[in-house]
Design an enzyme around this catalytic site. Structure first.
Site, PDB file in Angstrom:
ATOM      1  N   GLN A 179       0.786  -1.234  -0.066  1.00 28.33           N
ATOM      2  CA  GLN A 179       0.314   0.060   0.029  1.00 28.33           C
ATOM      3  C   GLN A 179       0.482   0.956   0.153  1.00 28.33           C
ATOM      4  O   GLN A 179       0.748   2.278  -0.052  1.00 28.33           O
ATOM      5  CB  GLN A 179      -1.460  -0.376   1.197  1.00 28.33           C
ATOM      6  N   ASP A 322      -4.414 -11.979   2.042  1.00 27.80           N
ATOM      7  CA  ASP A 322      -5.403 -11.926   2.905  1.00 27.80           C
ATOM      8  C   ASP A 322      -6.181 -13.477   2.843  1.00 27.80           C
ATOM      9  O   ASP A 322      -6.926 -13.999   4.202  1.00 27.80           O
ATOM     10  CB  ASP A 322      -6.229 -11.129   2.442  1.00 27.80           C
ATOM     11  N   ARG A 394     -10.854 -11.102   9.082  1.00 27.48           N
ATOM     12  CA  ARG A 394     -10.585 -11.612   8.642  1.00 27.48           C
ATOM     13  C   ARG A 394     -10.553 -13.368   9.101  1.00 27.48           C
ATOM     14  O   ARG A 394     -10.782 -14.168   8.793  1.00 27.48           O
ATOM     15  CB  ARG A 394      -9.223 -11.801   7.590  1.00 27.48           C
ATOM     16  N   LYS A 419     -16.001  -4.474   9.668  1.00 30.37           N
ATOM     17  CA  LYS A 419     -14.719  -3.035   9.046  1.00 30.37           C
ATOM     18  C   LYS A 419     -14.723  -3.925   6.657  1.00 30.37           C
ATOM     19  O   LYS A 419     -14.703  -2.442   6.348  1.00 30.37           O
ATOM     20  CB  LYS A 419     -12.895  -4.195   9.460  1.00 30.37           C
TER      21      LYS A 419
END
Length: 434
Positions: A179, A322, A394, A419
């Site tokens: 990111q 992820d 997650r 979220k």
């Protein structure tokens, strides 16, 4: 949500075997937030359709409004309209980025290049997550940060910065998060100077960077990739106003594919296809290697779970990390060891995700060998117990797959999934009844 006590528990009922699962999932968080940012920086008014409405995206929209952008929100139709020119303030503006990593990194780069004074605050959780490499790169360009508590952590002040050079060259380490690179590339058109970014470090996971560069091109700004680790954005480029459609969230889709994999079921997630730009689409290929049947039809990708156990495998997941928790959650249902590597960076996300996975699987009676960059998970019989989710969306969603495949497992703090996927547990409940 069903079977909760003051929104703190979700007791997993056993999911039927050989069941058809046909669902829709929200828009992609990654694409939503990138589209919001470029819509804000575009000339004119942009309309973003298929927007994900979640804690993270709401924080992102709120931050844009705090900066001074006019943002019109229509949650019922999953649409946001953004005026490309913010109102300006001569005084320092307060901006809150919450626990959203994308907001924290993208908004920080945007503000650094915007030429105004800002005070940026975050949640306690976000203060513990990596920011230093991005802030160092911005400081190397001449941006001045004043840290109120700890260096290279929120909260901090950003002093007004104006590009006084025709071009900037900067080194950037993305080992902790890609990111950082996306943040600087996406905001580079604001700089009004050439920006060349040279990557240092060892991480080669760039699937999310590809999403950024592809979307930048769609909005009218080109990124030159000079070589494998060097990116350049030329001055003078502007984003154009657009009507932009956000893809469904492949990360969310994978939980339902995984559920089919461990229940000999069939899962179709509407409008998710192999032409998706999202890196997590690679998880479908992992399921195929584990014995699932995969096809891509008009409605969407279909995953059919095997009658018997899933196959063990050794997989490097650095570019779709992820899904580490999703694979870990179905690993006990395999016929051999599931070895996951290349995900050391997930120790510094919403939780230390490697340690969280290992701790909760062991609590469930599963043997796990922990490594710095991953783990080996052994097949075994699950012992029903409570699963701690570490305020990590997650962890909650992935371990719910394990929970309903086994039954009688309790997921603690299930509401943390808001979220990114607010009605996840409601959808699980509905699938039970169909």
């Amino acid at each position: 949500m069903a079977d909760q006590n003051v929104k703190t528990r979700y007791k997993c009922k056993k999911f039927p075997r050989e069941k058809d699962i046909i669902v829709e999932v929200p828009g992609s968080k990654s694409i939503t937030n990138r589209a919001l940012l470029m819509g804000a920086l575009a000339d004119g008014k942009s309309t973003i359709k298929g927007v994900l409405f979640s804690d993270d995206s709401r924080v992102f929209m709120s931050a844009l409004m705090e900066i001074g952008y006019i943002v019109e929100i229509d949650e019922d139709n999953h649409t946001v309209t953004i005026e490309g020119k913010p109102t300006r303030s001569s005084e320092e503006v307060n901006v809150y980025v919450g626990s959203a990593g994308t907001a924290a990194r993208f908004i920080t780069a945007l503000l650094a290049f915007s030429g105004n004074a800002y005070y940026v605050e975050s949640s306690e959780q976000m203060r513990k997550r990596p920011m230093k490499a991005l802030l160092l790169a911005l400081e190397d360009m001449g941006v001045e940060f004043v840290y109120e508590k700890n260096e290279y952590e929120f909260p901090f002040h950003i002093r007004p910065f104006r590009a006084d050079k025709e071009s900037y060259e900067v080194d950037l380490n993305i080992d902790a998060s890609s990111q950082f690179l996306s943040a600087m590339l996406l905001s580079a058109p604001v700089l009004n100077a050439d920006l060349t970014i040279r990557l240092t470090g060892e991480r080669d996971a760039k699937s999310y960077v590809y999403i950024s560069t592809k979307m930048m091109k769609e909005f009218g700004a080109e990124v030159e990739q000079i070589d494998e680790n060097t990116y350049r954005v030329r001055k003078g480029q502007r984003y154009r106003e657009m009507v932009y459609q956000v893809e469904p969230d492949v990360s969310a889709a994978c939980y339902f594919y995984a559920l089919a994999a461990v229940t000999a079921g069939r899962a179709v997630v509407k409008n998710v296809h192999f032409d998706s730009t999202q890196g997590d689409i690679k998880f479908v290929n992992v399921l195929e290697k584990m014995g699932c049947e995969i096809s891509d039809g008009e409605l969407g990708i279909e995953v059919k779970g095997p009658e018997g156990k899933l196959k063990g495998l050794d997989i490097r997941m650095s570019d779709f990390s992820d899904q580490t928790m999703t694979l870990a959650a179905i690993a006990p249902f395999s016929d051999g060891v599931i070895s996951i590597s290349g995900v050391e960076h997930i120790r510094r996300q919403e939780s230390d995700r490697i340690n969280a996975i290992v701790s909760e699987l062991r609590r469930l009676g599963i043997k796990v060998d922990e490594r710095e960059d991953g783990m080996d998970i052994y097949p075994g019989e699950i012992v029903p117990t409570e699963v701690e989710t570490y305020d990590d969306h997650r962890m909650a969603m992935a371990f719910a797959v394990l929970g309903v495949a086994r039954g009688d497992v309790v997921i603690l703090n299930p509401e943390c999934c808001s979220k990114t996927f607010e009605n996840y547990f409601e959808i699980l409940d509905c699938l039970m009844k169909i």
